[in-house]
Design a protein around this motif. Structure first.
Motif, mmCIF file in Angstrom:
data_model
loop_
_atom_site.group_PDB
_atom_site.id
_atom_site.type_symbol
_atom_site.label_atom_id
_atom_site.label_comp_id
_atom_site.label_asym_id
_atom_site.label_seq_id
_atom_site.Cartn_x
_atom_site.Cartn_y
_atom_site.Cartn_z
ATOM 1 N N UNK A 1 0.863 -1.185 0.000
ATOM 2 C CA UNK A 1 0.000 0.000 0.000
ATOM 3 C C UNK A 1 0.897 1.231 0.000
ATOM 4 N N UNK A 2 1.053 1.909 -1.168
ATOM 5 C CA UNK A 2 1.880 3.121 -1.211
ATOM 6 C C UNK A 2 1.179 4.281 -0.505
ATOM 7 N N UNK A 3 1.960 5.096 0.158
ATOM 8 C CA UNK A 3 1.383 6.166 0.978
ATOM 9 C C UNK A 3 0.558 7.149 0.161
ATOM 10 N N UNK A 4 0.941 7.315 -1.131
ATOM 11 C CA UNK A 4 0.250 8.323 -1.919
ATOM 12 C C UNK A 4 -1.200 7.948 -2.231
ATOM 13 N N UNK A 5 -1.574 6.677 -2.016
ATOM 14 C CA UNK A 5 -2.963 6.266 -2.287
ATOM 15 C C UNK A 5 -3.855 6.358 -1.052
ATOM 16 N N UNK A 6 -3.273 6.632 0.105
ATOM 17 C CA UNK A 6 -4.082 6.721 1.308
ATOM 18 C C UNK A 6 -4.981 7.947 1.236
ATOM 19 N N UNK A 7 -6.200 7.818 1.732
ATOM 20 C CA UNK A 7 -7.101 8.980 1.753
ATOM 21 C C UNK A 7 -6.474 10.141 2.523
#
Length: 479
Positions: A100-106
């Protein structure tokens, strides 16, 4: 983490050492801690967290390694069965792993504990909000837990090599956890067995692991007295074929007297004997069985029996063999690496000193190979290296070793060779390499330097250096 072969060798070596600590017979608590410790010490991640899945589907953080702060914040935390669903929905699938890459976190949403580390502007760097998960499954495919890792030691997102190693490790860990969980259950049941034959019969017949009783004393010593359905399923034999037979006729035991002594010691200490043995099925197929054995006292004037529980650990043994293969072979070509070359050189030198007949070490360097990478790309270059490795292997004699030293450099270890035979071998190697490569117009050749292996030869490093110099002499003669 980079895909450097040296990094891979180091990681595989450390991983192989720690994976051995997850073997059969450990308690569940010991196994869970061995898993997270193994990730930190064997794979080079700074933090590892293991969520154990309970029977109701909820996850509980049972083991943490690498960070006292993470341990204090997370240990004992219980989460809902769907805790990972949201993150997995936005994750990249790396084989069985989920990244889970950080840039995809809400925006503004942070789940769980986050390490306090600097943030790099490098897009390939590991971000403190990045997350990498390895689901853990039993041998039956049941999800038994979730392993999460953080802070790679080189501060970069893992490459294919370390993803593969983490996946292999996770496979072993899931089986080990399931087995330890069952072992804990069986240990608890063993206490109750001493008080209730009815309970014994229920557990014995219904256990998922194979179980059997073996005569330990008296006329039935070594004979199988009782088996459950799982034992028959695992071994492939019907109960009638097993009952009354001697267990030793099915098991491969290189040191039977030592086994007997160990069992006597276990009986004295009222402990548990852990074993792994090769078992021959009716088809002749050999499988690995791992399990435990305990001496059961049946009361005064009655012979003792051996209660054993087994499981098929062939998959784990295959995984261990694969890890050993990775540790000794080049990942691109499959050729022996320098470590295995050193091992075989030691054997050749020993025989050379016994017989007095010289051998040879050949150093092969590819000419013009940089043009292949520059003109066709590194993927084509990798295919060309594999093709050349196959050609070199075909060109040498049976018993010779072709090893990849790195890049476009190879070594050939040849025993009992000199004179015309050595010249012929060099010619075959040069001819094999110089044939046109598929779909590549660059004319790749090889320069070969040779040095003899004699009874006075000291070590491989010196020999490689001398062969390298001889190769440059040969290369200069071609110019």
């Amino acid at each position: 983490m980079q895909n450097d072969p040296t990094v891979r060798l180091t990681a595989v070596r450390r991983l192989y050492e720690v994976s051995a600590r997850m073997g059969a017979g450990r308690s569940l608590a010991e196994t869970l801690q061995a898993v997270v410790d193994g990730v930190v010490t064997g794979l080079g991640f700074g933090i590892a967290v293991l969520n154990l899945r309970h029977a109701d589907g909820k996850f509980e953080v049972i083991a943490v390694a690498g960070s006292p702060e993470a341990r204090e914040a997370l240990l004992g935390r219980v989460s809902a069965p769907d805790i990972f669903d949201t993150e997995f929905a936005i994750a990249d699938a790396w084989g069985k792993l989920r990244f889970v890459p950080h840039e995809r976190l809400p925006e503004g949403e942070v789940v769980g504990w986050v390490p306090d580390v600097p943030v790099s502007d490098d897009p390939g760097a590991w971000h403190p909000l990045d997350a990498l998960f390895a689901p853990l499954y039993s041998s039956d495919g049941e999800l038994v837990g979730m392993l999460s890792v953080d802070l790679p030691e080189d501060q970069r997102r893992p490459g294919p090599i370390h993803r593969e190693l983490l996946e292999i490790f996770a496979t072993q860990a899931g089986v080990a956890i399931d087995k330890a969980r069952l072992a804990d259950q069986l240990l608890a049941e063993k206490t109750r067995l001493e008080a209730s034959e009815a309970t014994f019969r229920l557990v014995f017949e219904g256990a998922g692991n194979g179980m059997a009783t073996i005569g330990f004393d008296g006329p039935d010593r070594g004979r199988i007295l009782r088996v459950n359905d799982a034992f028959c399923r695992i071994t492939g034999y019907a109960a009638n074929d097993l009952l009354g037979a001697r267990l030793a006729q099915f098991l491969r035991d290189e040191e039977p007297q030592s086994t007997r002594t160990d069992l006597e010691d276990v009986a004295t200490s009222n402990g548990t004997y852990r074993f792994e043995r090769v078992f021959t099925q009716p088809s002749g197929n050999a499988i690995w069985l791992g399990g435990t054995a305990a001496i059961v006292e049946q009361g005064a004037d009655r012979p003792r029996i051996l209660l054993i529980q087994i499981d098929d650990v062939t998959a784990r043994k295959d995984a261990e063999r694969e890890l050993r293969h990775h540790a000794a072979h080049d990942p691109l070509t499959g050729l022996p690496n320098r470590r295995l070359l050193q091992h075989r050189f030691t054997k050749v030198l020993e025989r050379t000193r016994m017989t007095g007949r010289p051998g040879a070490l050949l150093f092969c360097d590819l000419n013009h190979f940089k043009l292949v990478n520059d003109g066709y790309g590194h993927e084509a270059g990798d295919r060309a290296l594999r093709e050349i490795a196959n050609r070199l292997t075909t060109a040498v004699r049976h018993g010779d070793t072709v090893a990849r030293l790195g890049g476009d450099e190879f070594a050939v270890l040849a025993e009992d060779i000199s004179g015309d035979d050595l010249t012929t071998l060099i010619t075959r190697l040069e001819s094999a390499v110089s044939r046109p490569l598929p779909n590549i117009a660059v004319e790749v050749t090889t320069s070969v330097g040779t040095v003899p292996i004699t009874p006075t030869t000291t070590n491989l490093d010196t020999l490689l250096h001398e062969a390298d110099q001889a190769m440059y002499d040969a290369k200069n003669r071609r110019i």
